[in-house]
Design a protein around this motif. Sequence first.
Motif, short mmCIF file in Angstrom:
data_model
loop_
_atom_site.label_atom_id
_atom_site.label_comp_id
_atom_site.label_asym_id
_atom_site.label_seq_id
_atom_site.Cartn_x
_atom_site.Cartn_y
_atom_site.Cartn_z
N ILE A 1 0.91 -1.07 0.08
CA ILE A 1 -0.03 0.12 0.03
C ILE A 1 0.91 1.17 -0.14
O ILE A 1 1.72 1.37 0.62
N LYS A 2 0.64 2.29 -1.00
CA LYS A 2 1.44 3.50 -0.94
C LYS A 2 0.40 4.75 -0.50
O LYS A 2 -0.62 4.88 -0.72
N PHE A 3 0.74 5.26 0.58
CA PHE A 3 0.19 6.34 0.71
C PHE A 3 0.84 7.55 0.44
O PHE A 3 2.15 8.16 0.66
N PHE A 4 -0.01 8.62 -0.04
CA PHE A 4 0.47 10.09 -0.50
C PHE A 4 -0.31 11.20 0.09
O PHE A 4 -1.49 10.94 0.52
N GLY A 5 0.56 12.22 0.51
CA GLY A 5 -0.11 13.33 1.15
C GLY A 5 -0.79 14.35 0.20
O GLY A 5 -0.96 14.15 -1.08
N PRO A 6 -1.10 15.39 0.68
CA PRO A 6 -1.90 16.44 -0.23
C PRO A 6 -1.09 16.93 -1.47
O PRO A 6 0.00 17.13 -1.62
N ASP A 7 -2.00 17.25 -2.52
CA ASP A 7 -1.52 17.73 -3.90
C ASP A 7 -0.24 17.14 -4.49
O ASP A 7 0.25 17.79 -5.32
N ILE A 8 -0.24 15.86 -4.23
CA ILE A 8 0.83 15.19 -5.06
C ILE A 8 0.37 14.48 -6.20
O ILE A 8 0.76 14.54 -7.51
N ASN A 9 -1.07 13.65 -6.05
CA ASN A 9 -1.51 12.93 -7.38
C ASN A 9 -2.76 13.92 -7.73
O ASN A 9 -3.99 13.66 -7.28
N LEU A 10 -2.45 15.03 -8.46
CA LEU A 10 -3.62 15.92 -8.84
C LEU A 10 -4.68 15.36 -9.69
O LEU A 10 -5.86 15.67 -10.15
N ASP A 11 -4.05 14.28 -10.28
CA ASP A 11 -4.89 13.50 -11.52
C ASP A 11 -5.72 12.24 -10.78
O ASP A 11 -6.10 11.35 -11.58
N VAL A 12 -5.86 12.23 -9.50
CA VAL A 12 -6.53 11.26 -8.79
C VAL A 12 -7.96 11.17 -9.32
O VAL A 12 -8.40 12.14 -9.49
N PRO A 13 -8.41 9.81 -9.62
CA PRO A 13 -9.96 9.69 -10.01
C PRO A 13 -11.08 10.63 -9.15
O PRO A 13 -10.73 10.38 -7.83
N MET A 14 -12.02 11.06 -9.38
CA MET A 14 -13.10 11.70 -8.79
C MET A 14 -14.31 10.87 -9.11
O MET A 14 -14.70 10.66 -10.12
#
Length: 404
Positions: free
Chosen positions: A381-394
């Motif tokens: 499991i990979k965990f990212f903080g804010p504003d790193i993956n701006l293309d994340v699905p909505m």
Amino acid sequence: MEPSKARAIVEKALVQGNGILRLKPAWVARDFLPPGYRLGLKEEEYDVGERGYICERWLASVTKADNRIGPPDEGLSYLALDSGEQLTLKEAVEVAGAEIMGTEYARTHKGLGRLAKIYDFAARIPYHIHQRKEDVAPLGRNPKEEAYYFPEGLDMGPHPETFFGVHPHIVEQKKMDLLLPHLVEWKDDLILRYSRAYLLVPGEGFHLPSGVLHAPGTAVTIELQEDSDVFAMLQAKVAGKIISKDLLFKDVPPDKRAQLGERAVLEQIDWETSGDPYFYENRHTAPILIQETQQEGGEEYWIYYNTTKFSGKKLVVKPGKSFISVDKGVYNILVWQGEGRYDGHPIKARDFDQDELLITYAKATTPIKVENTGREDLVIIKFFGPDINLDVPMIPRYPPGSAA
């Protein structure tokens, strides 16, 4: 520790780890619920006296646990250093933020800005909220938007369902005061009658904005959230006992409590989202295959999405195969299943010395070879903080055309 000494320790560790920091587990106790005994500790290690029981493990944490009783560093992750020196990840980020997060990200973000954890309870967590920014800013605290992933292969516990929100008619007809007597009398768990329960399915999850009512079920949960430990418990009776009413007011500004009493908590609730008749359609997060990173040796899935405040992926590498990982920013990993190597670092699930790493910006944004040396799928499991993956699905708003 002096900042100059701490920085020297971090710089040495980064050189030795080639941009990767190994971390120690951070165990967190809770005194209002029994443990589920599924975190991998020895049975006798869960009981920590008046602090309660170990029910959570925080991952790459720079967040202090906000408990009534506990050690001053509870919740904070420590670097696993060959020298044996003691340095928290929080201290490391403070003295070497650019080296860990990247120069540009460190310039615009004070820290990692997220908290990942595993929690494991034998009873349902009380009906509660995590306050919104406007409600806890006067206290100098952060809001807590969060998301859940229910890992596969574990017993789901006696209550594998979570109560979310309230029945839609309560908001539609503005009957929010129905909850108030339960807060004032503080005697039972019947406040749950106003909510709806959703089955927890292994391999799936939910995304939950701050301010939304919920009572999580007994599935082991890997959670990713904003950097915070704020909450207000609205359910008096849990696992057969009455919990302290102090937990209702824990993050209510004193002036609001004096002025409004229990009603102050009702004013902290996001009623629009809590009363969404299509809550499941708008908040349920099934894994989404990331087609762009598919390889012969493995594949990745979005499992934390629908927000840019944090994000997360599940990486699956096949036995005997490898996967080349490239990401957009700093992240930490939890090795959930299997064993192998991460850029040469030995990793192994359920081995507390080898299952948790932090990948710095400089390393994360270059190709990393992830190898599966075992006989089963390697699951990370990979965990990212804010504003790193701006293309994340909505999640598309349901019904189509409705306001977000």
